[in-house]
Design a protein around this motif. Structure first.
Motif, PDB file in Angstrom:
ATOM      1  N   ILE A   1      -1.023   0.338   6.422  1.00 52.24           N
ATOM      2  CA  ILE A   1       0.371   0.790   6.395  1.00 52.24           C
ATOM      3  C   ILE A   1       0.488   2.138   5.685  1.00 52.24           C
ATOM      4  O   ILE A   1       1.188   3.039   6.145  1.00 52.24           O
ATOM      5  N   PHE A   2      -0.226   2.259   4.575  1.00 51.26           N
ATOM      6  CA  PHE A   2      -0.109   3.491   3.781  1.00 51.26           C
ATOM      7  C   PHE A   2      -0.691   4.692   4.524  1.00 51.26           C
ATOM      8  O   PHE A   2      -0.031   5.722   4.659  1.00 51.26           O
ATOM      9  N   TRP A   3      -1.930   4.580   4.988  1.00 53.46           N
ATOM     10  CA  TRP A   3      -2.606   5.734   5.581  1.00 53.46           C
ATOM     11  C   TRP A   3      -2.145   6.034   7.004  1.00 53.46           C
ATOM     12  O   TRP A   3      -2.122   7.206   7.396  1.00 53.46           O
ATOM     13  N   LYS A   4      -1.762   5.050   7.769  1.00 54.92           N
ATOM     14  CA  LYS A   4      -1.417   5.287   9.168  1.00 54.92           C
ATOM     15  C   LYS A   4       0.067   5.624   9.355  1.00 54.92           C
ATOM     16  O   LYS A   4       0.427   6.352  10.283  1.00 54.92           O
ATOM     17  N   HIS A   5       0.930   5.113   8.455  1.00 56.93           N
ATOM     18  CA  HIS A   5       2.363   5.299   8.650  1.00 56.93           C
ATOM     19  C   HIS A   5       3.003   6.108   7.511  1.00 56.93           C
ATOM     20  O   HIS A   5       3.577   7.173   7.754  1.00 56.93           O
TER      21      HIS A   5
END
Length: 352
Positions: free
Chosen positions: A260-264
């Motif tokens: 969630i953190f790195w992709k969005h």
């Protein structure tokens, strides 16, 4: 996009003209101009008396003209171009600027553009180094503060960077010189300049290390202030994204926090930082701090601007102002265009 680009380019003209016009008008009423300074030099008076005498000027006739014959006064005015009406000089200046001819310095007797280029390496070294240090440290620190919001790490780091932000750069510079420049404690870093006396005798690697060693104190004094604002901007941007609805939806779907953190979150939160990057990068090439350059004896653009104002070297003042204003307008336009490139939701098709 093309229509918006043409509109922005068209709007740059009145903005640029307005800046030059206001500055030119202010210059007309500033006492102690080059004509009066020259007359006082011819009469053998010290430069320190010029400012005092100009405050006593009344009417259109210079007080310093007493004792100087009218023919010599006319020659001095013609030398500096003051034999023409103000509006004629203004439009002549615009004509030169349209050809990117910034004029000749009265004090240095050199082309203004040549002067800017000669001072540019000093300011560029400080500006670019400060720029990269600020982004390389502030952005990761801001992300870490956002992820650990409310923790002890967040509170302690906030206190430290806010304390650094509250200290003016020149005050920090003085403290660094006293502590590490041989003032009262340790002689660790050089006191002034960007090179040592034996610069010519050093090897290539030795010259690089010597140059970087001289940059430590002035770059530190300049970076600390901007470092705090960039860190807090990064933290607040990431916090805003973390609290949005799509993050909650992704968690409900069972996605890992790392994904969630790195992709969005990371991709969306970087948009405001990336948008301001081109403008900040261009500004870093021409960053000149008067106080920092004076404090560390650095002959850069900041010191040149200060001395030009003090000596009433109007071609340097107006020429450098024109160049930097134009550069700033272009940088702002590039930042806006980058916004549309990094964020597909932004479109300038309907911009009026």
């Amino acid at each position: 996009m093309l229509r918006y680009l043409l509109q922005r380019l068209f709007l740059m003209l009145p903005t640029l003209l307005g800046v030059l016009l206001v500055t030119f008008l202010v210059i007309q009423f500033v006492p102690g101009g080059p004509v009066e300074q020259m007359m006082y030099e011819l009469k053998g008076r010290g430069s320190g008396e010029v400012a005092m005498a100009t405050t006593q000027s009344t009417g259109s006739l210079y007080q310093g003209a007493r004792g100087v014959d009218a023919e010599r006064l006319a020659e001095i005015k013609a030398l500096y171009g003051f034999d023409k009406p103000a509006h004629v000089r203004f439009f002549e200046m615009l004509g030169r600027f349209a050809r990117f001819d910034l004029g000749q310095s009265w004090r240095h007797h050199a082309d203004v553009w040549t002067l800017i280029k000669s001072k540019l390496p000093v300011s560029m070294s400080i500006g670019l180094t400060s720029f990269f240090l600020a982004y390389l440290i502030a952005v990761p620190l801001g992300v870490a503060k956002a992820v650990r919001h409310g923790s002890r790490f967040d509170l302690i780091s906030t206190l430290i960077i806010m304390a650094g932000y509250a200290i003016p750069g020149f005050v920090l510079g003085v403290a660094l010189l006293v502590l590490f420049g041989g003032g009262s404690f340790w002689q660790v870093f050089p006191l002034r300049g960007l090179t040592s006396d034996n610069w010519a005798d050093l090897t290539l690697m030795g010259k690089l290390m010597d140059y970087l060693w001289h940059l430590v104190l002035p770059v530190t004094a300049m970076t600390v202030g901007s470092f705090a604002s960039l860190t807090m901007l990064t933290k607040n941007t990431f916090l805003e994204e973390i609290r949005k609805q799509y993050v909650m939806t992704a968690r409900a779907k069972g996605l890992s926090e790392r994904r969630i953190f790195w992709k969005h979150i990371f991709r969306n939160a970087l948009i405001p930082l990336l948008v301001g990057l081109p403008e900040a990068f261009l500004a870093a090439f021409f960053t000149g701090s008067i106080l920092i350059e004076t404090l560390f004896s650095l002959d850069g653009l900041g010191l040149l601007s200060y001395e030009s104002i003090l000596r009433r070297d109007y071609p340097v003042v107006l020429g450098s102002l024109y160049f930097f204003t134009l550069l700033g307008l272009v940088g702002k336009l590039v930042s806006d265009l980058c916004y549309a490139l990094v964020d597909p939701r932004v479109s300038f098709e309907g911009a009026q």
